[in-house]
Design a protein around this motif. Structure first.
Motif, PDB file in Angstrom:
ATOM      1  N   GLU A 606       0.836  -1.213   0.000  1.00  0.00           N
ATOM      2  CA  GLU A 606       0.000   0.000   0.000  1.00  0.00           C
ATOM      3  C   GLU A 606       0.867   1.259   0.000  1.00  0.00           C
ATOM      4  O   GLU A 606       0.566   2.238  -0.688  1.00  0.00           O
ATOM      5  N   MET A 639      -0.368  -3.727  -7.990  1.00  0.00           N
ATOM      6  CA  MET A 639      -1.820  -3.932  -7.914  1.00  0.00           C
ATOM      7  C   MET A 639      -2.135  -5.396  -7.584  1.00  0.00           C
ATOM      8  O   MET A 639      -3.047  -5.688  -6.814  1.00  0.00           O
ATOM      9  N   ARG A 642      -1.650  -5.990  -4.029  1.00  0.00           N
ATOM     10  CA  ARG A 642      -2.712  -5.364  -3.225  1.00  0.00           C
ATOM     11  C   ARG A 642      -4.084  -5.980  -3.489  1.00  0.00           C
ATOM     12  O   ARG A 642      -5.087  -5.516  -2.950  1.00  0.00           O
ATOM     13  N   GLU A 644      -5.754  -6.161  -6.395  1.00  0.00           N
ATOM     14  CA  GLU A 644      -6.543  -5.548  -7.480  1.00  0.00           C
ATOM     15  C   GLU A 644      -6.221  -6.243  -8.799  1.00  0.00           C
ATOM     16  O   GLU A 644      -5.785  -5.637  -9.784  1.00  0.00           O
ATOM     17  N   THR A 645      -6.448  -7.546  -8.835  1.00  0.00           N
ATOM     18  CA  THR A 645      -5.994  -8.346  -9.976  1.00  0.00           C
ATOM     19  C   THR A 645      -6.793  -8.087 -11.245  1.00  0.00           C
ATOM     20  O   THR A 645      -6.229  -8.155 -12.349  1.00  0.00           O
ATOM     21  N   ALA A 647      -7.897  -5.431 -12.576  1.00  0.00           N
ATOM     22  CA  ALA A 647      -7.327  -4.314 -13.344  1.00  0.00           C
ATOM     23  C   ALA A 647      -5.867  -4.568 -13.695  1.00  0.00           C
ATOM     24  O   ALA A 647      -5.358  -4.018 -14.686  1.00  0.00           O
ATOM     25  N   ALA A 648      -5.186  -5.403 -12.891  1.00  0.00           N
ATOM     26  CA  ALA A 648      -3.741  -5.578 -13.082  1.00  0.00           C
ATOM     27  C   ALA A 648      -3.404  -6.490 -14.251  1.00  0.00           C
ATOM     28  O   ALA A 648      -2.437  -6.237 -14.978  1.00  0.00           O
TER      29      ALA A 648
END
Length: 830
Positions: A606, A639, A642, A644-645, A647-648
């Motif tokens: 983060e 990402m 964190r 956020e797969t 979008a990654a």
């Protein structure tokens, strides 16, 4: 304060000494002799303790023991001789009874000296008894030996032999006229035997004990001379040269101590004749080089003369051998501190604070003794808190030699003997907290080879070989502290620091640690590792004096921080970035990228995210296509970390295409590595393994071992979940080998944990326990990034094997390195 364990009133002293110790050392060698010596001590201590003997002192291979009764002393002596009879070591013993006084250092009085002189006349295996003891031993058989003269006593003494065995006539050894130290010799036994072996094997005309001030050269030379005294039928004498400033006085002083009829070499040669004689010349350095020639001429004139010299530099004459006396090892240093401290404060014992204190004092006997004297006022913990003022904090008593009154005086004595060029280089070398190579000394300090060699000769600078095989020059920290004061006073530090920064930046470029991910090449952290203390010193200075200079260096070491010290890397980069808001955009972009990587590997994705994003923006603005591609990949990878797969994944696939279009194999390897996790998340283990291994293969092709190790570890996890355990262990072991070579403790721990889980899967509770014990020991000894976030998950998988076998193996593993627990190296014998 007097020792409270010593009997008072009428007591009997027993003195022992080994006969032919030097001859036996030559026959057995240092290691075997040390073993025989230890066994001899055990045997005698058992015999003495059985009769109530109290050990007063131990000097090298000699005992001084006291008994409440003469009969007990006689029984102990006879018992000890019987126990030693089958062995190689033969011991002479002497008994004398008297009524001595008890002081802080033990017994004092004429009876102590008489007992020692009685023992000196005995042969190996023989026990000599004074008349006062003979009258008190009861029914023990005695043999009258008649009257004999004792050294330093005017009247001859009636002596007896305990027992009726036949021995040659009593010894008439050469006189040993050496100062009697106030405290007994402690530690240094290995060094003493090495020096004696050198003396016996090479037979040098001069053996020079070399070392910086405070190393204990004088005390060591006295003990060595005592040990070698049997080789000197012509006697052993001591010549103190510290007060002497005129080299022309050295030979006359030797003549006077030997009792020669004149004050020149010819008179000394006549006095000695053909009988070997030993002279200890203490503190020669202030008389060199001028004293060297007359000493060489003396040795040529008197072939039977041999010299033990102490100096901070060698004489450099024919027939000289040097013995570099190192600081004490930690065990001996702690024992010395505790014994000396207990003389003034009884509650001081072995403790972590004492160990740290002796380390911080460089194992220097003088510093340790001065510190021990201070515990009457300051305990070890308080001394540790004040150790930065060590040069002035540690002071001797009123009877201390002026040269040794404080550490400052000790080092100042050597400094004052330097010429101007030597003093200047000595001060400049203080910029190196972690020592330096010759290349660094020349580049940063303009070191002249002859001047550096002179400082090395004078023991102010030392030399050692680093793990990578490089020769490095360094100072004991107590000496460097003194040098730093002179550096600060010189006004040169800022200029030297900037030169040092340039040298370290060049090193980073050669090592490829700038972290230009996406460009072919590897991070070679090995050249950086020996310099890390110098990096830390430079960054400490830069934080206050030139933050942009520090930021440039910290950013250039990105690869080192990521492989070895991600937590420290983040802690260095963050404050430097805060202090340099107006730094060049390209420098900030690189530094932000390095900080993002360090934070991500420290388990803080983060906090890494805005660093990567800001770095990306700066690289886009600069038009750097390669770094823009690199940062887009890093943003996408962050990402994933964190969660956020969704979008990654598209961004990572785009990064892979870009890297392939640009021919950036390193970036391709990284993108493939992260996309293997996409396949894993979609349940396609075969594709996940394929991508991880392809990523590892590209890294192997590039020589980028750090990334290869990471991908092999990932492949091992995927193989385990697929149930192909043999392949999984193969990948994990290779990853472990690579991580060991890189010194990557973070990955080492996680790969070892993976191997423990694999052992559980195979039903091998013993291997699982041993590995898990080693993992837990490793993480308890140093911070491991991400461990606190992952250990519960890993532990739950490993503890499926919990039981008696696992628990016993875990206890064993806690004493092993990870490499030994995994079977990559042999476990240490216990």
């Amino acid at each position: 304060m007097p020792r409270d364990d010593l009997p008072t009133g009428t007591v009997t002293f027993l003195f022992t000494d080994i006969e032919g110790s030097t001859r036996l050392l030559r026959q057995l060698g240092p290691d075997a002799y040390a073993e025989a010596l230890a066994e001899h001590r055990r045997v005698l201590r058992d015999a003495f303790a059985a009769e109530g003997g109290v050990e007063v002192d131990t000097q090298g291979d000699a005992f001084f023991v006291v008994f409440p009764t003469a009969a007990g002393a006689a029984t102990a002596a006879a018992s000890g001789q019987r126990a030693l009879a089958p062995g190689r070591i033969k011991v002479r013993m002497g008994l004398h009874t008297g009524t001595p006084s008890v002081a802080a250092e033990g017994y004092v009085g004429i009876d102590v000296h008489r007992g020692a002189r009685v023992a000196a006349l005995a042969r190996g295996g023989q026990v000599i008894v004074s008349a006062t003891t003979a009258a008190l031993v009861g029914d023990e058989p005695l043999r009258d030996l008649g009257r004999h003269r004792l050294k330093d006593f005017d009247a001859p003494a009636q002596l007896f032999q305990l027992g009726t065995s036949e021995f040659p006539p009593l010894r008439t050894p050469g006189a040993v006229d050496l100062p009697a130290p106030a405290t007994h010799f402690l530690g240094r036994e290995r060094e003493l035997l090495e020096a004696a072996a050198l003396w016996l094997d090479r037979e040098p005309r001069v053996l020079t004990i070399i070392g910086p001030g405070g190393t204990g050269k004088t005390r060591f030379s006295l003990e060595l001379a005592r040990f070698l005294a049997e080789e000197a039928d012509g006697g052993t004498v001591f010549v103190a040269l510290a007060p002497v400033r005129d080299p022309a006085l050295v030979v006359p002083l030797i003549a006077a101590r030997l009792g020669a009829s004149g004050d020149d070499a010819a008179a000394i040669a006549t006095r000695i004749g053909e009988k070997p004689a030993h002279v200890v010349l203490d503190n020669l350095e202030q008389l060199l080089p001028d004293a060297a020639r007359p000493l060489a001429e003396l040795l040529a004139a008197a072939p039977a003369l041999r010299i033990v010299a102490t100096s901070r530099e060698p004489l450099r004459i024919a027939g000289e051998s040097e013995f570099d006396l190192p600081p004490m090892d930690e065990g001996d240093a702690v024992a010395l501190f505790v014994e000396r401290a207990q003389a003034v404060r009884a509650d001081v014992g072995d403790s972590p604070a004492v160990h740290e204190l002796t380390r911080r004092l460089d194992g220097l006997p003088l510093a340790i003794e001065l510190a021990a004297a201070r515990v009457k006022l300051l305990g070890p913990e308080q001394l540790l808190e004040r150790i930065a003022q060590r040069l002035d904090l540690l002071k001797g008593g009123r009877d201390a030699d002026e040269r040794h009154a404080t550490l400052r005086a000790t080092i100042g004595w050597s400094y004052d003997l330097l010429d101007e060029d030597e003093q200047q280089l000595f001060a400049r070398l203080a910029v190196f907290r972690g020592g330096c190579t010759l290349d660094a000394a020349e580049a940063v300090c303009a070191a002249d080879l002859d001047t550096l060699a002179s400082l090395l000769d004078k023991s102010l600078v030392r030399r050692r070989t680093a793990a990578n095989g490089e020769e490095r020059f360094w100072m004991l920290e107590t000496i460097r502290e003194f040098a730093r004061e002179h550096l600060e006073a010189s006004g040169e530090e800022d200029a030297l620091r900037r030169l040092q920064s340039e040298w370290l930046l060049g090193l980073a470029d050669r090592a490829g640690t700038r972290g230009t991910v996406g460009i072919a090449g590897k991070w070679d952290v090995e050249p950086v590792a020996p310099e890390i203390d110098n990096v830390r010193a430079l960054l400490d200075w830069a934080t206050e004096h030139d933050a942009e200079c520090g930021l440039d260096l910290a950013a250039s070491l990105e690869g080192f921080w990521l492989v070895r010290e991600p937590i420290e890397g983040a802690s260095r980069l963050e404050p430097l970035l805060a202090r340099t808001p107006d730094a060049e955009p390209e420098l900030r972009a690189h530094a932000l990228r390095a900080l993002g990587g360090a934070l991500q590997l420290s388990g803080e994705p983060e906090r890494a995210a805005p660093c990567y994003q800001h770095s990306l923006e700066l690289f886009i603005a600069s038009g750097d296509e390669v770094q823009t591609a690199n940062l887009r990949y890093r943003v996408a990878a962050n990402m994933v970390d964190r969660g956020e797969t969704a979008a990654a994944w598209p961004l990572l696939e785009e990064s892979l295409r870009t890297f392939r279009q640009l021919g950036l194999r390193r970036g391709e390897a990284q993108a493939l590595g992260y996309l293997s996790e996409k396949a894993y998340g979609e349940g396609d283990l075969a594709l996940a393994i394929e991508r991880s291994l392809e990523s590892a293969a590209i890294a192997h092709e590039l020589g980028w071992e750090w990334w290869e190790a990471g991908q092999l570890r990932t492949a091992a996890t995927f193989e385990r979940e697929r149930g192909t355990l043999v392949a999984a262990e193969h990948h994990a072991l290779r990853s472990l080998e690579l991580s060991l070579g890189l010194g990557d403790r973070r990955r080492l721990v996680f790969v070892a944990a993976e191997l423990a889980i694999l052992a559980v899967e195979r039903g091998d509770a013993e291997r699982a326990g041993r590995l898990w014990g080693a993992v837990q020991s490793e993480v308890s000894s140093a911070a491991v990034a991400e461990w606190e976030h992952r250990h519960e998950e890993l532990e739950s998988l490993v503890l499926r094997a919990d039981g008696p076998t696992f628990s016993e193996a875990r206890a064993e593993g806690s004493l092993l390195s990870i490499a030994a627990a995994a079977g990559l190296v042999a476990a240490p014998a216990r």
